[in-house]
Design a protein around this motif. Structure first.
Motif, PDB file in Angstrom:
ATOM      1  N   ILE A   1       0.848  -1.193   0.000  1.00 28.20           N
ATOM      2  CA  ILE A   1       0.000   0.000   0.000  1.00 28.20           C
ATOM      3  C   ILE A   1       0.886   1.246   0.000  1.00 28.20           C
ATOM      4  O   ILE A   1       1.759   1.397   0.860  1.00 28.20           O
ATOM      5  CB  ILE A   1      -0.942   0.013   1.216  1.00 28.20           C
ATOM      6  N   LEU A   2       0.665   2.108  -0.981  1.00 31.51           N
ATOM      7  CA  LEU A   2       1.392   3.370  -1.085  1.00 31.51           C
ATOM      8  C   LEU A   2       0.490   4.506  -0.623  1.00 31.51           C
ATOM      9  O   LEU A   2      -0.643   4.629  -1.094  1.00 31.51           O
ATOM     10  CB  LEU A   2       1.828   3.622  -2.530  1.00 31.51           C
ATOM     11  N   SER A   3       0.981   5.316   0.288  1.00 30.27           N
ATOM     12  CA  SER A   3       0.231   6.485   0.749  1.00 30.27           C
ATOM     13  C   SER A   3       0.617   7.688  -0.094  1.00 30.27           C
ATOM     14  O   SER A   3       1.801   8.021  -0.217  1.00 30.27           O
ATOM     15  CB  SER A   3       0.529   6.763   2.225  1.00 30.27           C
ATOM     16  N   VAL A   4      -0.382   8.336  -0.675  1.00 33.76           N
ATOM     17  CA  VAL A   4      -0.151   9.493  -1.538  1.00 33.76           C
ATOM     18  C   VAL A   4      -0.742  10.725  -0.866  1.00 33.76           C
ATOM     19  O   VAL A   4      -1.939  10.779  -0.593  1.00 33.76           O
ATOM     20  CB  VAL A   4      -0.785   9.271  -2.928  1.00 33.76           C
ATOM     21  N   ASP A   5       0.115  11.699  -0.591  1.00 30.11           N
ATOM     22  CA  ASP A   5      -0.313  12.906   0.115  1.00 30.11           C
ATOM     23  C   ASP A   5      -0.589  14.081  -0.806  1.00 30.11           C
ATOM     24  O   ASP A   5      -1.032  15.136  -0.353  1.00 30.11           O
ATOM     25  CB  ASP A   5       0.761  13.318   1.131  1.00 30.11           C
ATOM     26  N   CYS A   6      -0.292  13.906  -2.103  1.00 34.87           N
ATOM     27  CA  CYS A   6      -0.450  15.027  -3.032  1.00 34.87           C
ATOM     28  C   CYS A   6      -0.995  14.505  -4.358  1.00 34.87           C
ATOM     29  O   CYS A   6      -0.412  13.588  -4.961  1.00 34.87           O
ATOM     30  CB  CYS A   6       0.894  15.721  -3.244  1.00 34.87           C
ATOM     31  N   ALA A   7      -2.123  15.052  -4.799  1.00 38.32           N
ATOM     32  CA  ALA A   7      -2.680  14.663  -6.093  1.00 38.32           C
ATOM     33  C   ALA A   7      -1.684  14.993  -7.196  1.00 38.32           C
ATOM     34  O   ALA A   7      -0.956  15.981  -7.127  1.00 38.32           O
ATOM     35  CB  ALA A   7      -3.995  15.387  -6.340  1.00 38.32           C
TER      36      ALA A   7
ATOM     37  N   PRO B   1      -5.047  10.601  -9.250  1.00 40.46           N
ATOM     38  CA  PRO B   1      -6.071  11.642  -9.354  1.00 40.46           C
ATOM     39  C   PRO B   1      -6.423  12.264  -8.008  1.00 40.46           C
ATOM     40  O   PRO B   1      -6.928  13.381  -7.951  1.00 40.46           O
ATOM     41  CB  PRO B   1      -7.269  10.893  -9.945  1.00 40.46           C
ATOM     42  N   SER B   2      -6.157  11.526  -6.914  1.00 36.39           N
ATOM     43  CA  SER B   2      -6.552  12.003  -5.584  1.00 36.39           C
ATOM     44  C   SER B   2      -5.537  11.548  -4.552  1.00 36.39           C
ATOM     45  O   SER B   2      -4.769  10.603  -4.775  1.00 36.39           O
ATOM     46  CB  SER B   2      -7.938  11.456  -5.201  1.00 36.39           C
ATOM     47  N   VAL B   3      -5.555  12.220  -3.396  1.00 35.90           N
ATOM     48  CA  VAL B   3      -4.745  11.755  -2.274  1.00 35.90           C
ATOM     49  C   VAL B   3      -5.407  10.518  -1.690  1.00 35.90           C
ATOM     50  O   VAL B   3      -6.592  10.253  -1.913  1.00 35.90           O
ATOM     51  CB  VAL B   3      -4.610  12.853  -1.199  1.00 35.90           C
ATOM     52  N   GLY B   4      -4.645   9.744  -0.936  1.00 38.68           N
ATOM     53  CA  GLY B   4      -5.194   8.538  -0.333  1.00 38.68           C
ATOM     54  C   GLY B   4      -4.238   7.376  -0.469  1.00 38.68           C
ATOM     55  O   GLY B   4      -3.024   7.563  -0.636  1.00 38.68           O
ATOM     56  N   SER B   5      -4.780   6.168  -0.424  1.00 37.81           N
ATOM     57  CA  SER B   5      -3.966   4.953  -0.482  1.00 37.81           C
ATOM     58  C   SER B   5      -4.164   4.244  -1.813  1.00 37.81           C
ATOM     59  O   SER B   5      -5.286   4.164  -2.327  1.00 37.81           O
ATOM     60  CB  SER B   5      -4.344   4.004   0.665  1.00 37.81           C
ATOM     61  N   TYR B   6      -3.071   3.718  -2.326  1.00 36.48           N
ATOM     62  CA  TYR B   6      -3.105   2.948  -3.572  1.00 36.48           C
ATOM     63  C   TYR B   6      -2.519   1.568  -3.274  1.00 36.48           C
ATOM     64  O   TYR B   6      -1.365   1.455  -2.839  1.00 36.48           O
ATOM     65  CB  TYR B   6      -2.322   3.662  -4.669  1.00 36.48           C
ATOM     66  N   LYS B   7      -3.341   0.543  -3.479  1.00 33.23           N
ATOM     67  CA  LYS B   7      -2.927  -0.821  -3.142  1.00 33.23           C
ATOM     68  C   LYS B   7      -2.526  -1.580  -4.398  1.00 33.23           C
ATOM     69  O   LYS B   7      -3.292  -1.667  -5.362  1.00 33.23           O
ATOM     70  CB  LYS B   7      -4.056  -1.570  -2.429  1.00 33.23           C
ATOM     71  N   LEU B   8      -1.304  -2.114  -4.380  1.00 33.21           N
ATOM     72  CA  LEU B   8      -0.799  -2.944  -5.465  1.00 33.21           C
ATOM     73  C   LEU B   8      -0.832  -4.390  -4.987  1.00 33.21           C
ATOM     74  O   LEU B   8      -0.276  -4.711  -3.921  1.00 33.21           O
ATOM     75  CB  LEU B   8       0.629  -2.545  -5.852  1.00 33.21           C
ATOM     76  N   THR B   9      -1.476  -5.252  -5.743  1.00 28.65           N
ATOM     77  CA  THR B   9      -1.679  -6.640  -5.323  1.00 28.65           C
ATOM     78  C   THR B   9      -1.120  -7.599  -6.361  1.00 28.65           C
ATOM     79  O   THR B   9      -1.437  -7.488  -7.557  1.00 28.65           O
ATOM     80  CB  THR B   9      -3.173  -6.940  -5.122  1.00 28.65           C
ATOM     81  N   TRP B  10      -0.269  -8.519  -5.886  1.00 33.16           N
ATOM     82  CA  TRP B  10       0.196  -9.635  -6.717  1.00 33.16           C
ATOM     83  C   TRP B  10      -0.534 -10.886  -6.220  1.00 33.16           C
ATOM     84  O   TRP B  10      -0.386 -11.285  -5.055  1.00 33.16           O
ATOM     85  CB  TRP B  10       1.702  -9.818  -6.584  1.00 33.16           C
ATOM     86  N   ASP B  11      -1.322 -11.471  -7.078  1.00 37.18           N
ATOM     87  CA  ASP B  11      -2.262 -12.520  -6.668  1.00 37.18           C
ATOM     88  C   ASP B  11      -1.800 -13.900  -7.130  1.00 37.18           C
ATOM     89  O   ASP B  11      -1.545 -14.116  -8.318  1.00 37.18           O
ATOM     90  CB  ASP B  11      -3.641 -12.221  -7.260  1.00 37.18           C
TER      91      ASP B  11
END
Length: 435
Positions: free
Chosen positions: A337-343, A391-401
């Motif tokens: 999970i990457l936390s993004v603080d700036c759009a 496009p927005s601040v928040g969390s981006y989850k990268l998943t290897w399944d």
């Protein structure tokens, strides 16, 4: 991406031998004598002005005379500045009445046209030289989003720099103030190049955490403009010839300025002034063009990276790697999970399997309420590189399944990061940086 295996950056010792094959022979032998003649004349004008009780002549000369700078490129900027100042003095509105007669206008128009052409040639040379270095850097840069990001950074920087120049001139800035700003911007380009090589500043995350950029390339861009680096050999070898060209441009400008300050009824004989000016401009343009063509040819043939044997080095060059590794058990998944603080941040990834046929991969945006939006739809890959601007601040989850696999585990090597948008500082145009 071209291979850098076995290569090292050029060294000063290598360039010294390389330049031995390219001795410079001036096209004109009269630059020094013309500079001296012009100075003799404008010093006589100064004496005449002072004798007529106008006290500003000496101050003008002392404020405009300077020793040519050491750096090659700074001399080119100084020549451009002097040419623009001369062209301004040659405008009809700036010339005294005695030099605005119909017979004079065509003569000055011809000089102006010649100098405008030379000014464009110097600008083009500087652009070509800058583009060659940048193109070389990009040749060895990984050909994916990382190279794109650096190109975009460069384009934004150049657009911002042009806006600064436009704003200065629209607010009544002088030619001299413009070139102070242009040189500050050139030094800013050097700092950014050094930052790329040192993996610092705006390029820290791009290089250090994401990129398999060849270390030899980083070494090159970090050291190329050092005071005692490889280009110092060029400065010492060819600089003195360019210094003569710069000195002549300064003398032409001061001579014109002082000539225009003479009253039309001055007792000082000016019959030889225009022939002297004409000879000086012709020699200046001829020699400057000759030097540009010569240095352009040498620069075009000069390598940036050479073999370790040529450089006298024996140590191998290794590419920096900064991948993480993990094993995804059968029936399991691996998440980051990457936390993004700036759009507008760049979310990027690079991965490949070292064992196993494929792995499912997707990227999701998770809002503050826990809702999910697919940014990259689920798909199976053996390897993949990609990126997008958040496009927005928040969390981006990268998943290897690997939940679909009943028996096979997967070995994964990967890099991921979120790079915030670059916020560039605006230079203070009231300050100058010493060479």
């Amino acid at each position: 991406m071209a291979s850098t295996a076995g290569l090292v950056p050029i060294t000063r010792a290598f360039l010294a031998k390389f330049y031995d094959n390219y001795p410079y022979t001036p096209a004109c032998s009269d630059l020094a004598s013309l500079t001296a003649s012009l100075r003799d004349q404008y010093m006589q004008i100064e004496a005449k002005i002072l004798s007529d009780s106008e006290k500003d002549g000496a101050d003008i000369i002392s404020s405009l005379e300077f020793a040519p700078p050491h750096k090659i490129d700074e001399n080119f900027w100084k020549n451009r500045e002097q040419i623009e100042e001369i062209l301004d003095l040659l405008e009809d509105s700036k010339r005294p009445a005695s030099q605005n007669l119909p017979a004079c206008q065509s003569q000055y128009a011809e000089i102006s046209l010649t100098l405008k052409s030379l000014l464009k040639e110097i600008e083009d040379y500087q652009l070509r030289s800058s583009e060659k270095v940048f193109s070389m850097v990009m040749t060895y840069m990984p050909q994916d989003f990382r190279g794109t990001l650096i190109r975009q950074q460069r384009e934004r920087s150049e657009k911002r720099r042009q806006q600064e120049v436009d704003a200065l001139m629209n607010n009544g800035g002088s030619i001299h103030e413009k070139f102070i700003l242009l040189w500050q911007q050139q030094m800013d380009r050097r700092r950014q190049l050094a930052q790329l090589g040192a993996a610092s500043g705006v390029y820290k995350t791009i290089v250090k955490y994401l990129v398999g950029v060849p270390q030899v390339l980083l070494d090159f861009v970090r050291q190329i403009n050092d005071h005692n680096g490889p280009m110092e050999e060029q400065r010492e070898r060819y600089g003195p010839f360019l210094h003569q060209i710069t000195s002549l441009s300064v003398s032409i400008r001061i001579f014109l300025l002082m000539w225009w300050k003479l009253s039309d009824d001055s007792s000082l004989c000016t019959d030889e002034f225009f022939p002297l000016l004409d000879r000086a401009v012709k020699s200046y343009v001829t020699e400057c063009r000759h030097f540009l063509n010569f240095l352009g040819e040498v620069f075009e043939k000069s390598p940036f990276l050479i073999s370790a044997e040529e450089a006298g080095a024996v140590e191998g060059v290794e590419e920096a790697e900064d991948f993480k590794e993990t094993v995804i058990a059968n029936g399991k998944a691996h998440e980051v999970i990457l936390s993004v603080d700036c759009a507008g941040s760049l979310v990027a990834w690079d991965f490949r399997l070292t064992s196993g046929k494929d792995v499912g991969f997707m990227v999701e945006y998770i809002d503050t309420g826990g809702g999910k939006v697919a940014m990259l739809p689920y798909q199976r890959y053996e390897s993949n590189q990609g990126n997008f601007y958040s496009p927005s601040v928040g969390s981006y989850k990268l998943t290897w399944d690997n939940t679909y696999s009943t028996f096979m585990k997967k070995s994964l090597r990967y890099k991921v990061d979120a790079i915030p948008p670059v916020i560039e500082s605006v230079p203070d145009v009231t300050k100058t940086e010493e060479d």
